[in-house]
Enzyme design. Sequence first.
Site, PDB file in Angstrom:
ATOM      1  N   ASP A 178       0.906  -1.308  -0.038  1.00 51.46           N
ATOM      2  CA  ASP A 178      -0.191  -0.062   0.056  1.00 51.46           C
ATOM      3  C   ASP A 178       0.817   1.339   0.136  1.00 51.46           C
ATOM      4  O   ASP A 178       1.977   1.103   0.410  1.00 51.46           O
ATOM      5  CB  ASP A 178      -1.123   0.070   1.255  1.00 51.46           C
ATOM      6  CG  ASP A 178      -0.103  -0.407   2.597  1.00 51.46           C
ATOM      7  OD1 ASP A 178       0.965  -0.363   2.581  1.00 51.46           O
ATOM      8  OD2 ASP A 178      -1.043  -0.719   3.366  1.00 51.46           O
ATOM      9  N   ASN A 198      -7.104  -2.408  14.316  1.00 50.92           N
ATOM     10  CA  ASN A 198      -8.504  -2.540  13.595  1.00 50.92           C
ATOM     11  C   ASN A 198      -8.750  -3.921  12.862  1.00 50.92           C
ATOM     12  O   ASN A 198      -9.866  -3.990  12.441  1.00 50.92           O
ATOM     13  CB  ASN A 198      -9.202  -1.602  12.921  1.00 50.92           C
ATOM     14  CG  ASN A 198      -8.365  -1.170  11.706  1.00 50.92           C
ATOM     15  OD1 ASN A 198      -7.487  -1.956  11.422  1.00 50.92           O
ATOM     16  ND2 ASN A 198      -8.836  -0.142  11.058  1.00 50.92           N
ATOM     17  N   GLU A 216      -9.412  -1.895   5.220  1.00 53.31           N
ATOM     18  CA  GLU A 216     -10.073  -1.483   6.439  1.00 53.31           C
ATOM     19  C   GLU A 216     -11.351  -2.176   6.568  1.00 53.31           C
ATOM     20  O   GLU A 216     -11.840  -2.909   5.844  1.00 53.31           O
ATOM     21  CB  GLU A 216     -10.417   0.086   6.347  1.00 53.31           C
ATOM     22  CG  GLU A 216      -9.281   0.928   6.212  1.00 53.31           C
ATOM     23  CD  GLU A 216      -7.937   1.168   7.290  1.00 53.31           C
ATOM     24  OE1 GLU A 216      -8.132   0.296   8.179  1.00 53.31           O
ATOM     25  OE2 GLU A 216      -7.411   2.106   7.454  1.00 53.31           O
ATOM     26  N   HIS A 266      -7.243  -4.616  10.098  1.00 51.69           N
ATOM     27  CA  HIS A 266      -6.770  -4.406   8.453  1.00 51.69           C
ATOM     28  C   HIS A 266      -5.649  -5.053   8.332  1.00 51.69           C
ATOM     29  O   HIS A 266      -4.883  -5.442   8.864  1.00 51.69           O
ATOM     30  CB  HIS A 266      -6.890  -2.927   8.226  1.00 51.69           C
ATOM     31  CG  HIS A 266      -5.444  -2.193   8.682  1.00 51.69           C
ATOM     32  ND1 HIS A 266      -5.566  -0.883   8.752  1.00 51.69           N
ATOM     33  CD2 HIS A 266      -4.171  -2.534   8.992  1.00 51.69           C
ATOM     34  CE1 HIS A 266      -4.299  -0.238   9.172  1.00 51.69           C
ATOM     35  NE2 HIS A 266      -3.592  -1.531   9.377  1.00 51.69           N
TER      36      HIS A 266
HETATM   37  P1  PGA Z   1       2.536  -1.814  12.711  1.00 52.46           P
HETATM   38  O1  PGA Z   1       1.438  -1.501  11.579  1.00 52.46           O
HETATM   39  O2  PGA Z   1       3.492  -2.542  12.157  1.00 52.46           O
HETATM   40  O3  PGA Z   1       3.008  -0.155  12.830  1.00 52.46           O
HETATM   41  O4  PGA Z   1       1.748  -1.980  13.873  1.00 52.46           O
HETATM   42  C1  PGA Z   1       0.694  -2.552  11.032  1.00 52.46           C
HETATM   43  C2  PGA Z   1      -0.251  -2.508  10.303  1.00 52.46           C
HETATM   44  O5  PGA Z   1      -0.977  -1.407  10.380  1.00 52.46           O
HETATM   45  O6  PGA Z   1      -0.601  -3.271   9.398  1.00 52.46           O
END
Ligand code: PGA
Length: 232
Positions: A63, A133, A140, A135
Amino acid sequence: MKINVLKNYKELSSTVADIVETQIKKHPLSKLCLPTGSTPLGMYDELVNKKLDWKSVITFNLDVYLMNITRPQSYQSYMKKNLFDRTNIYPDHSHFPFRPFSAFEDKIDGTNQTDFMNTTMGIDLCILGIGSNGHIAFNEPGSSFKSRTRLVNLDEQTIIDNARFFDSVDDVPTQAITMGLGTIMDSKKIVLMVNGLKKKSILNQAILGIITEDIPASILQKHKNVEVYYCD
Ligand code: PGA
């Protein structure tokens, strides 16, 4: 689904780096799908230290924020700093989601390609993180399990979670381009990296709970080659 609990972040990082190393050594022409965020930073350090030959490897990032890509918070800057500038990967071989989205998907797929390097069909190994959350990439809650690469609005929780990388929460982009859940699920092998107790509950819901678009990562239960690596 194979679930592996590791001793600490160092072991999480080195274990996943070893998986990437094995893939690249076995298949130098591999197509990898790569994550950003805080979780994979140690894994990228371990990978760089291995001094692998990346010249035939093709990468696709999961992404990108919709933002000026020269800013340090962009995922393009993140990948340059943490991996690409520290390996011999060819700039032409590292891809970020781009428009038209169908062309990006074609590039992953490897069909309709005349590029002689593009010999593998689809992603061989996809490394993922999970958001608080549920995702994966920027799919999302509520994202369709069939979704493909597209423009999305970021969830309020994601904006709050990612504010730590920006000057303020108002500075966090509100839109992104993400591979879809369908795109990710087409990968031949998926490795999910999860770091920290704060992610334990969402991980449990995703891998043991009901499969629902409210928890995008729950779709991974339907993939036949997923490995989960977790540390407290
Ligand atoms: P993080 O993010 O490694 O900074 O916890 C993971 C994500 O949002 O996929």
